[in-house]
Structure formats: structure tokens, C-alpha cells
Write a protein that holds these residues in place. Sequence first.
Motif, PDB file in Angstrom:
ATOM      1  N   PHE A 212       0.836  -1.198   0.000  1.00 58.84           N
ATOM      2  CA  PHE A 212       0.000   0.000   0.000  1.00 58.84           C
ATOM      3  C   PHE A 212       0.876   1.255   0.000  1.00 58.84           C
ATOM      4  O   PHE A 212       0.600   2.217  -0.730  1.00 58.84           O
ATOM      5  N   ALA A 213       1.920   1.257   0.813  1.00 57.89           N
ATOM      6  CA  ALA A 213       2.811   2.412   0.895  1.00 57.89           C
ATOM      7  C   ALA A 213       3.524   2.646  -0.436  1.00 57.89           C
ATOM      8  O   ALA A 213       3.647   3.787  -0.903  1.00 57.89           O
ATOM      9  N   ARG A 214       3.999   1.578  -1.062  1.00 56.45           N
ATOM     10  CA  ARG A 214       4.715   1.708  -2.335  1.00 56.45           C
ATOM     11  C   ARG A 214       3.808   2.262  -3.430  1.00 56.45           C
ATOM     12  O   ARG A 214       4.175   3.195  -4.156  1.00 56.45           O
ATOM     13  N   LEU A 215       2.612   1.713  -3.543  1.00 53.58           N
ATOM     14  CA  LEU A 215       1.695   2.145  -4.592  1.00 53.58           C
ATOM     15  C   LEU A 215       1.180   3.568  -4.348  1.00 53.58           C
ATOM     16  O   LEU A 215       0.995   4.334  -5.297  1.00 53.58           O
ATOM     17  N   THR A 216       0.961   3.914  -3.088  1.00 57.11           N
ATOM     18  CA  THR A 216       0.501   5.266  -2.777  1.00 57.11           C
ATOM     19  C   THR A 216       1.569   6.289  -3.144  1.00 57.11           C
ATOM     20  O   THR A 216       1.265   7.349  -3.734  1.00 57.11           O
ATOM     21  N   GLU A 217       2.814   6.006  -2.823  1.00 57.37           N
ATOM     22  CA  GLU A 217       3.903   6.921  -3.172  1.00 57.37           C
ATOM     23  C   GLU A 217       4.034   7.058  -4.683  1.00 57.37           C
ATOM     24  O   GLU A 217       4.214   8.161  -5.212  1.00 57.37           O
ATOM     25  N   ALA A 218       3.932   5.936  -5.399  1.00 56.43           N
ATOM     26  CA  ALA A 218       4.007   5.975  -6.859  1.00 56.43           C
ATOM     27  C   ALA A 218       2.838   6.751  -7.450  1.00 56.43           C
ATOM     28  O   ALA A 218       2.999   7.486  -8.432  1.00 56.43           O
ATOM     29  N   ALA A 219       1.658   6.614  -6.859  1.00 55.61           N
ATOM     30  CA  ALA A 219       0.482   7.338  -7.357  1.00 55.61           C
ATOM     31  C   ALA A 219       0.662   8.838  -7.200  1.00 55.61           C
ATOM     32  O   ALA A 219       0.381   9.615  -8.123  1.00 55.61           O
ATOM     33  N   ARG A 220       1.146   9.280  -6.069  1.00 57.33           N
ATOM     34  CA  ARG A 220       1.321  10.708  -5.833  1.00 57.33           C
ATOM     35  C   ARG A 220       2.432  11.300  -6.686  1.00 57.33           C
ATOM     36  O   ARG A 220       2.399  12.479  -7.023  1.00 57.33           O
ATOM     37  N   ALA A 221       3.406  10.463  -7.042  1.00 64.38           N
ATOM     38  CA  ALA A 221       4.488  10.923  -7.915  1.00 64.38           C
ATOM     39  C   ALA A 221       4.143  10.786  -9.390  1.00 64.38           C
ATOM     40  O   ALA A 221       4.914  11.197 -10.248  1.00 64.38           O
ATOM     41  N   GLY A 222       2.978  10.195  -9.683  1.00 64.03           N
ATOM     42  CA  GLY A 222       2.583  10.002 -11.072  1.00 64.03           C
ATOM     43  C   GLY A 222       3.370   8.927 -11.780  1.00 64.03           C
ATOM     44  O   GLY A 222       3.536   8.964 -13.003  1.00 64.03           O
ATOM     45  N   ARG A 223       3.870   7.929 -11.039  1.00 62.55           N
ATOM     46  CA  ARG A 223       4.732   6.903 -11.623  1.00 62.55           C
ATOM     47  C   ARG A 223       4.071   5.532 -11.719  1.00 62.55           C
ATOM     48  O   ARG A 223       4.748   4.544 -11.987  1.00 62.55           O
ATOM     49  N   LEU A 224       2.781   5.460 -11.515  1.00 57.59           N
ATOM     50  CA  LEU A 224       2.113   4.164 -11.633  1.00 57.59           C
ATOM     51  C   LEU A 224       2.083   3.721 -13.088  1.00 57.59           C
ATOM     52  O   LEU A 224       1.823   4.517 -13.995  1.00 57.59           O
ATOM     53  N   THR A 225       2.347   2.462 -13.318  1.00 59.62           N
ATOM     54  CA  THR A 225       2.274   1.915 -14.665  1.00 59.62           C
ATOM     55  C   THR A 225       0.827   1.539 -14.974  1.00 59.62           C
ATOM     56  O   THR A 225       0.014   1.354 -14.059  1.00 59.62           O
ATOM     57  N   PRO A 226       0.471   1.409 -16.261  1.00 60.67           N
ATOM     58  CA  PRO A 226      -0.893   0.976 -16.590  1.00 60.67           C
ATOM     59  C   PRO A 226      -1.256  -0.346 -15.931  1.00 60.67           C
ATOM     60  O   PRO A 226      -2.401  -0.541 -15.517  1.00 60.67           O
ATOM     61  N   GLY A 227      -0.284  -1.259 -15.802  1.00 63.10           N
ATOM     62  CA  GLY A 227      -0.559  -2.541 -15.176  1.00 63.10           C
ATOM     63  C   GLY A 227      -0.888  -2.441 -13.708  1.00 63.10           C
ATOM     64  O   GLY A 227      -1.587  -3.294 -13.155  1.00 63.10           O
ATOM     65  N   GLU A 228      -0.385  -1.381 -13.041  1.00 63.41           N
ATOM     66  CA  GLU A 228      -0.660  -1.188 -11.621  1.00 63.41           C
ATOM     67  C   GLU A 228      -1.986  -0.475 -11.390  1.00 63.41           C
ATOM     68  O   GLU A 228      -2.406  -0.315 -10.244  1.00 63.41           O
TER      69      GLU A 228
END
Length: 486
Positions: free
Chosen positions: A380-396
Amino acid sequence: MAQVLEFKLPDLGEGLTEAEIVRWLVEVGDVVAVDQPVVEVETAKAMVEVPCPYQGVVTARFGEEGTELPVGAPLLTVAVGEGAADVPARDSGTGGGAAEGRQDERSPAGRSPAERSPAVESRDERAKDEQVRSEGSGNVLVGYGTSDAPARRRRVRPDRRAATPSAGRANGRVRTAEPVDGPVPVISPLVRRLARQNDLDLRELTGSGPEGLILRADVEYALRAAAAQGGRTAVQEGPAELTGRAPAVSVSSAAGSGGIRTPLKGVRGAVADKLSRSRREIPDATCWVDADATELTRARAAMNAAGGAKISLVALLARICTAALARFPELNATVDTEAREIVRFDHVHLGFAAQTDRGLVVPVVRDAHARDAEALTAEFARLTEAARAGRLTPGELTGGTFTLNNYGVFGVDGSTPIINHPEAAMLGVGRIVPKPWVHEGELAVRQVVQLSLTFDHRVCDGGTAGGFLRYVADCVEQPAVLLRTL
């Protein structure tokens, strides 16, 4: 012998057909390595860096920052092989700019204004605002706040930053900016673009983020204040935020147009399309229940007091969800409308709602049913940080089978959320607050939470939905119930 190869915008997956150039990471004339990121683009799903498959020298770029390109359109050309450095750079004709090495031996700066092309003029203007280069390690992300040339974010060493004065505008008045000590720190390229499109000099702002970081809210506030003074007419683009702040707008005159217009594009547009489809296709229903979360909060406090990695409350709720879905698998499903079949999954890919500056996104924790509370907390922490940084991949951002929506973080008790299409259900969790509660026959103050379940009535009836929600509430009130599934 050198060969010039063309690199096209690749297929970014998940049915995406176009992307917007946010930031170029290389210049014409730069040497690139295989798989080196060369451009940052924004799709309807996420912001991603696109790597180049070739090693060589960049000879041309296609597209200015802010340009939307379809999949398969040229991005850049690269000279590869022996003698690549001697291949002359060429003008892309679309704002990519050209380097030295054309047939005209004079440098662009040395030509008369009549001889200089618009692309060269644009590059020279950018050069005035970009005198910071990357040197070694210790890189930070910063951006210039000028208004007369496209603002760019560069990777620079903190101890080697430099800047040049440039002209800017404030409330419609042209002014000369004072020299600043280094670039202006901005949270994202989207914020820089929003300021640039509205001729806002970022150096005039005081950032409200950590260490003076300029946030989207700072830019929007400045533009609204300028509009109120009659010095600015519009905020030209940007998704509305769900944090109580006024949305970015696109109008020439609010009085003249009779209202405020917000473009539905990017992530906001994708969310709008998905929610509209959910409302059209899914006959949803909602049930809810209040639960005493006192024992759950005590159990979490005991876990964290024992040492080791801290366990988040949302991770415990996720663990409860996976246990409930094992008992009521009807809700871990989707409806194939063409085949008129219910497809039930044997795995739980758990989505969770995350609020970002770019709008609401739903990252997905893969195989959540196979993770314990500690592993769920970390993911949850990893994905939340990636979401706020705009770094989520389409697969995520895709492939979820059930969604957990913790709207309690916004200080609200309940909600009837729209199901994340094409899933069949969503569990909503309100805030946990002290309330009077009858406990063991006595009136007491307990930590109470409201739980709601919105479900697709095609996959199950109220009995199944009610059983699922009641089991979740039982686990919240008596966490020991979970021991049966561990």
C-alpha cells in the motif's frame, strides 16, 4: 557507417492510443544508451518515462511539450553505429529543435533574425532558461518559473545550480525578474505547464509544500487571485480535485460564458468515462452497518508495540476483505455482458482509492489474498507513493477484482460510491470516531466506524451482500475471528 533510426511512440498497453509529451529528457545532440528514458509522457492511466531501444546520438525530436501524439507517431531519430557523432542534426519541424551541424556553417545565434527559423528561435529562448545540467550523483528535480519560454524540469546537483534572469508577467503587467539563486522547485511537470499556459511566473510564488515546494494548489490560488483582480481571465487546464479546493477552469470570461468549464481530459477524463459506464451498465445497490472498531484499533496498537514494521489500519481492513471474499466469492467477480455470464475469480487483486494532484486513481495490490498484514502495508505504501508521484504503470492501475475505499480519511462517515467497473463490489470505510455505544450491556464511549458495501445486484442478492458485510463488521469488532482464516 552511421545509420539514422526512427523511434516511434510505442504501444503503452491497456488500449491506450495516445499520450501527451510532458517533458523531454534528452536534447538534440545528446548521446543515449539502450533503454535510457528519453521522454516523459502522460496517458489516461499514468505518467511514464519512455526508454529508447537504440544507442547513439539524438538527431531530431518530434513534438513540443504539451503535444499529444498517437501511438506509432515518430518521437525522435537516433544516429547509430560508427561515425554517429558526425551525422548532422536535422530540424524536426515540430519544435524539437536542431543542433549545430547543418549546411550553414554559422551557428544559429550568429545568423540574422530573418535567417533564423522559429524552431531555432524557440530553442534559443529555452537555452536562456536552461543553464543547469546534470553532473554526477545527488540529483534533485527542479523547474524554472519563467513565463516567456517553456518551463522545464532538469536534474541538477544542489551545489551546482545556476539561473539567469528572464522576463515574467504578473497580473497582466510585464516585469523584469530579479536573479534568483537556483531554479524554482515545483512538485510536478503538470504544475509547471499550468503556470506556463497562464503566463504565471513561478518565482513570484511562495510554495506551501516542504522546503517551499510549489504545489498545484499554490498555482491555482495565485491564478484565482489574479482573476479576481481582473488581471487574468482563465486557468487553462487541469483536473478538478476532490479536496475542497476550487477546480481549475478553462474560460475566457466567466461572466461572458455564463459558467465555468473544466476540460475532461487525461486522468480526469478517464475517470469520468469509467464512472459513467459503471452507472450505465451496473445495477448497483448499497447496504451499510455501524461497527465497534475499538478492539481492532487496540489489536493494531499491540502489533505495532511488539516491534518490527508498523502495520497500517488499511492493511488490516484489506486482510479482513480477503477473508470475507473467501467466504463470499460471489462478490469477487465480474459480469461478461456479451456472453451473459458471471466470471468468478480465484484470486483477489485488491484496488484501493488514492487521491493525487492529478485526480482520483485506483492502484491495484496483486494477489492480496496471499499477503499478510505486513506485506500489505508495504505494498500500500509503495503504490501510494508511486500514485502521488505520477509513476504508476498501466498494469498497476488495472486488473482489480474488488476495491477498498477508505473515504474516512476525508473526515466523512458514510458514502454510496460508484463501483469501479468492471468489478462487482466495493467496500467503503468511514472515519473511526468516539461515539456512545452499548457495550456488554452498559453505555460506553467506543470507537465506531460505518461500513458500506456497494454491489452489483446481478452477481448476488441482498442475503449474500449482507452476509459479507456482517462478516466484515464481526472481524472489525472481534479481530480474533480472523484467526480462523490465518
